[in-house]
Enzyme design. Sequence first.
Site, short mmCIF file in Angstrom:
data_model
loop_
_atom_site.label_atom_id
_atom_site.label_comp_id
_atom_site.label_asym_id
_atom_site.label_seq_id
_atom_site.Cartn_x
_atom_site.Cartn_y
_atom_site.Cartn_z
N VAL A 19 -29.57 7.58 -1.98
CA VAL A 19 -30.47 8.61 -2.49
C VAL A 19 -31.82 8.41 -1.84
O VAL A 19 -32.28 7.27 -1.69
CB VAL A 19 -30.60 8.52 -4.02
CG1 VAL A 19 -31.69 9.47 -4.52
CG2 VAL A 19 -29.26 8.83 -4.68
N SER A 214 -37.84 6.33 2.48
CA SER A 214 -37.57 5.33 3.53
C SER A 214 -37.51 3.91 2.97
O SER A 214 -37.76 2.94 3.69
CB SER A 214 -38.62 5.42 4.64
OG SER A 214 -38.67 6.72 5.19
N ARG A 215 -37.19 3.82 1.68
CA ARG A 215 -37.07 2.51 1.00
C ARG A 215 -38.38 1.72 1.00
O ARG A 215 -38.39 0.51 0.82
CB ARG A 215 -35.97 1.65 1.64
CG ARG A 215 -34.51 2.12 1.45
CD ARG A 215 -34.30 2.83 0.16
NE ARG A 215 -32.88 3.00 -0.18
CZ ARG A 215 -32.31 4.17 -0.43
NH1 ARG A 215 -33.03 5.29 -0.34
NH2 ARG A 215 -31.05 4.24 -0.79
N MET A 216 -39.49 2.40 1.19
CA MET A 216 -40.80 1.75 1.10
C MET A 216 -41.30 1.88 -0.34
O MET A 216 -42.30 2.54 -0.63
CB MET A 216 -41.78 2.36 2.10
CG MET A 216 -41.39 2.13 3.56
SD MET A 216 -41.32 0.37 3.98
CE MET A 216 -43.07 -0.01 4.01
#
Length: 241
Positions: A19, A214-216
């Site tokens: 997601v 972006s998983r940041m």
Amino acid sequence: MTDLEKSVTSALDIAAMRVEYGVDAGDNHPGRETDLDESWLADGWEPLLRTWIEEATHAGLVDPNAMVLATVELTPSGPKPATRTVLCKGLSPEGVTFYTNFESLKGLALTATPYASATLVWPALSRQVTVRGPVHRVSPEVTEVYWRSRPRGSRLGAWASEQSRVIGSRAELDRRMAETTERFTGVDDIPVPPFWGGFQIRPETVEFWQGRRSRMHNRIRVTLEPGATDVAAMKVERLQP
């Protein structure tokens, strides 16, 4: 396995499941900007956690006070972690409270190793909070107040179930419930079982997590001095995702 089951299994690529976290301000975070900021903790960890539970409630999420509780079980082969889902039933600057059978697996684990970690997760809001710290039993008076708020059926269930113990069948469990119901027929004020009550986690750390693109992700950890509830006694740090 049937051909249909094989087809579904082969088509399901778990590794590809993902997601994209992070939404524009206001989409799923009423009254909040998307980015979790250290300033949100100016009044302490408890007000922000309470706000997030309230916002999850207003968003219509099921069991917004559910949390995964991790304990340490002492086994013949050594200590092992164990997790299960419980409901947060008390929140204050002193800690997070839940209730259980003291003779259940988690109750015995917490008695032997009084330390726990609990995580509340709200995927629909891209948020989670993890509380870690020593655990102690709440006073009988506190337990009594919560017990009186429970529905009658839940009170009967607490008496009927030897939580975590093996039982032969569903029919046997239903029989125990029927016997307990009969036992307390005509009793309006069902007492608190002597083997049942509350535990409170007194946080050493509280980590707030908010998903971002972006998983940041945003991760902010609050560290508290032992026994401290004063905002001045906590350290706030941002962690890399």
